[in-house]
Design an enzyme around this catalytic site. Structure first.
Site, mmCIF file in Angstrom:
data_model
loop_
_atom_site.group_PDB
_atom_site.id
_atom_site.type_symbol
_atom_site.label_atom_id
_atom_site.label_comp_id
_atom_site.label_asym_id
_atom_site.label_seq_id
_atom_site.Cartn_x
_atom_site.Cartn_y
_atom_site.Cartn_z
ATOM 1 N N GLU A 76 47.747 39.468 41.444
ATOM 2 C CA GLU A 76 47.300 40.080 42.684
ATOM 3 C C GLU A 76 45.941 39.536 43.140
ATOM 4 O O GLU A 76 45.732 39.284 44.315
ATOM 5 C CB GLU A 76 47.195 41.595 42.459
ATOM 6 C CG GLU A 76 46.687 42.345 43.654
ATOM 7 C CD GLU A 76 47.729 43.319 44.159
ATOM 8 O OE1 GLU A 76 48.406 43.911 43.313
ATOM 9 O OE2 GLU A 76 47.839 43.462 45.384
ATOM 10 N N ASP A 77 45.022 39.383 42.210
ATOM 11 C CA ASP A 77 43.629 39.119 42.593
ATOM 12 C C ASP A 77 43.108 37.710 42.329
ATOM 13 O O ASP A 77 41.959 37.413 42.650
ATOM 14 C CB ASP A 77 42.692 40.108 41.872
ATOM 15 C CG ASP A 77 42.941 41.543 42.306
ATOM 16 O OD1 ASP A 77 43.538 41.720 43.383
ATOM 17 O OD2 ASP A 77 42.556 42.466 41.575
#
Ligand code: MN
Length: 716
Positions: A76-77
């Site tokens: 996700e990051d």
């Protein structure tokens, strides 16, 4: 800041064979890809996955879970990809990390009670591996612990509310009570800071006094138990703030009146000793009758076991005490037991309980598993196999049965949306209306004014609502069609008799005729003609003989009787939805018997002909005339069906066949047999059978007759 070595130590404490290599590698990778990122607290981002991994290690989860915990935010990051994670850490870690990532993308927007329940179910349904949920919960715990670094008040409150609505009940349902309590108390602190402080102050007030009290009660209980020869562990603990506050609020109590701020627990070796301990307690202190619960004899649906009692203690105060074995204690504490919807007032159904019991076994037995890699390995769960959860474009969750389609979804939104739906978009892409929705899909229905439902939808819709709405629409359509067909037929017949139907329909004669047929309106009369219940000629006769009621009556009743006999004979066994007493015939082309899929066609004035679905004659008929029919299983009748038997020629063949047929309860209506030059015999039987099962029985009996080569049904 926690270090990776602390985590590895925790894992070794629990399991000396733990596969820490994968954890080490996950740590190094996570540190590299998160490098340079910081948390709102200003700390390096890496502290977050480390804390999450530590929580997982404390929960004694396996190395794969801990590694996945270290990697839970990388897709996700960071620039990390699914492929990279799969290549480096294997499919299992990838599966879990993808699952966590997938859940992070769910749009949690509303906190409506029903909605929250669906969201919780959806989370469980989407996480096909329980470890995905455990990581999600650990992630939430750490995020809540560090929530004060969020600058924005309203954002803080939103996250806290979501924790209270979704994550705390989820932990509770899985039976991980320490997570539930921590999440509830932290969320409570952010949502109701003043109330939280008030309870905190009240609990800590006279704390020394209370501690003395706890010690006194604990040692008193212990002394009494030992005097009776019962070895036990006794504990006194404070209830968590949120539950005290809930109790004050729901029962409108003042803090002083919440007697069970402290709860005591006695833990013994065996079940009989639990009951013995209860006896001793009740002899010592007077029990509050209404407060006794035997969850040992009758465990809760979520497998929870304990004796609960409340007694009037040494200084007249109420004391709440739980009595259980060590085993029951560990189930209640760490088991993924389902607290389920118990508190929400729903009775958990048996199927769900069984599923949770299974997970619970798994967790309970984790300490006995020799090979740590076996633990939870390849465990895939499907907690709600019968439901799918999908989103509306604005983020509302809707639950559908598995296999549900955009049409079901549309009818769930509103009947109008259902009947006007022309197409659907799932996750932004156009899909066919029969597309099977998957949990997590975002569904958008495209409607157009004046669009009508299609009969074809009946083949794939799964919900009762969609099915009944579509059928209702079809019935209305069918009635309209039969009215216009009836009108056409009447006008034609009237013209033949030099009459004018339109003039008649507006005259007083119409009323008389309606009364004679016992029909209410002109439209109903036309519909009856269209469906073949009444012929135009019957109307004309009534019209032409109004002056001879006597004669009319006799002819009519005689005719009616004959009609009834005939009708009874042929309509047996089939019903047309929503219409009574329609003239039914069966297609000679396909000779349907109960059990066959059938369809009906409105004929010109001769009622409805029933064919097997797929019969050539049925397919060629104008679809406008199609009508839905089904077997009426209440009517017991026999139906003709034609079979073909191919055999070698031999003496007594036909007799053997006939014996086998009648032995199985079927009547032979006719036989046609022919011997070919190659000594083969073709026999055609017209049999009367009850249904498909009966026919199959007869066919398999014939197959066993000597010298038979092939037996089959020939029609349809
Ligand atoms: Mn996270």
């Amino acid at each position: 800041m926690i270090r990776i070595n602390d985590i590895i130590d925790k894992m070794f404490d629990f399991n000396t064979d733990a596969d820490v290599d994968i954890v080490d590698r996950a740590y190094i990778y996570s540190a590299r890809v998160h490098d340079g990122q910081t948390r709102l607290s200003g700390e390096p981002y890496l502290t977050h996955p480390l804390e999450v991994a530590a929580i997982l290690a404390d929960m004694k989860l396996d190395a794969v879970s801990v590694a996945a915990g270290l990697l839970h935010d990388v897709i996700e990051d960071t620039h990390a990809t699914h492929e990279e994670i799969g290549d480096m850490f294997g499919p299992e870690v990838l599966h879990i990390v993808s699952g966590v990532t997938k859940l992070s993308k769910l749009p949690f927007d509303t906190a409506l009670e029903r909605q929250a329940e669906n969201l919780r179910k959806m989370l469980l349904a989407m996480a096909d591996d329980i470890r995905v949920i455990l990581i999600k919960l650990a992630d939430r715990i750490h995020n809540m612990r560090t929530l004060n670094f969020h600058g924005n008040e309203s954002k803080k409150k939103k996250i806290a509310q979501e924790t209270l609505d979704i994550y705390a009940p989820l932990a509770s349902r899985l039976g991980i009570y320490w997570i539930k309590k921590e999440l509830e108390d932290t969320a409570f602190m952010y949502l109701e800071p003043e109330e939280y402080e008030r309870i905190k102050t009240l609990v800590s007030k006279d704390k020394a006094e209370r501690e003395t009290y706890i010690t006194a009660v604990v040692s008193l209980i212990k002394k009494e138990m030992e005097a009776a020869g019962l070895e036990c562990e006794v504990k006194g603990r404070y209830k968590h703030f949120y539950s005290i506050w809930q109790k004050m609020k729901t029962q409108e109590l003042a803090f002083e009146d919440v007697y069970d701020i402290i709860a005591f627990r006695i833990i013994l070796d065996t079940k009989p000793k639990c009951y013995e301990a209860l006896g001793i307690l009740h002899a010592l202190w007077k029990p509050v009758d209404s407060k006794f619960k035997d969850y040992i004899g009758r465990p809760k649906q979520n497998m929870y076991q304990s004796l609960h009692t409340t007694v009037i203690g040494p200084s007249g105060e109420r004391i709440e005490i739980q009595i259980r074995t060590h085993e029951m204690d560990s189930v209640a504490k760490s088991g993924i037991a389902a607290h389920w919807s118990y508190k929400e007032g729903n009775r958990p159904d048996e199927k769900v309980s069984r599923q949770f019991a299974w997970i619970q076994d798994l967790i309970e037995n984790q300490e006995n598993v020799k090979d740590p890699n076996e633990f939870l390995e390849n465990v895939r769960i499907d907690l709600f196999p019968d439901d799918v959860y999908v989103f509306t474009p604005v983020g509302d969750v809707k639950a559908l049965p598995r296999g549900g389609t955009p049409v079901d979804f549309a009818y769930l939104i509103h009947s109008e949306v259902g009947s006007r739906c022309t197409s659907a978009k799932v996750n932004g892409r156009i899909v066919p209306l029969k597309y099977e929705l998957q949990t997590g899909d975002v569904v958008e229905i495209i409607t157009s004014k004046g669009h009508e439902p299609s009969r074809d939808w009946l083949a794939f819709v799964r919900t009762v609502k969609a099915r009944s709405k579509i059928r209702q629409w079809i019935r209305t359509q069918e009635k309209e069609r039969s009215i216009s067909l009836g009108k056409e037929m009447c006008e034609k017949a009237f013209r033949k008799h030099r009459l004018n139907y339109n003039v008649f329909s507006k005259s007083e004669d119409m009323q008389t005729v309606l009364e004679q047929f016992n029909i209410k309106t002109g439209d109903d009369l036309l519909a009856s003609v269209g469906y073949g219940k009444i012929t135009p000629l019957q109307i004309i006769r009534k019209l032409q003989k109004p002056d001879h009621p006597e004669e009319e009556k006799t002819e009519s009743s005689a005719g009616k009787a004959a009609e009834q006999v005939r009708r009874k004979k042929i309509r047996a066994g089939v019903v047309v939805r929503g219409v009574d007493d329609i003239l039914i015939r069966f297609g000679k082309c396909c000779r349907p018997v109960p059990g066959d899929s059938i369809t009906g066609y409105i004929t010109h004035g001769h009622g409805v002909t029933v064919h097997k679905i797929g019969c050539v004659n049925a397919v060629s008929v104008n679809p406008e005339r199609q009508i839905e029919v089904e077997w009426n299983e209440e009517i017991k009748a026999t139906y003709p069906v034609k079979i073909h038997v191919l055999s070698h020629d031999r003496v007594g063949l036909l007799a053997d066949l006939a014996v086998n047929i009648s032995k199985n309860g079927a009547n032979i209506i006719s036989v046609n047999s022919r011997t070919a030059e190659n000594k083969m015999v073709d026999s055609y039987f017209l049999l009367a059978v009850k249904d498909i099962a009966h026919l199959d029985k007869v066919l398999s009996a014939i197959r066993k007759v000597k010298q038979i080569i092939e037996v089959r049904r020939t029609d349809g």
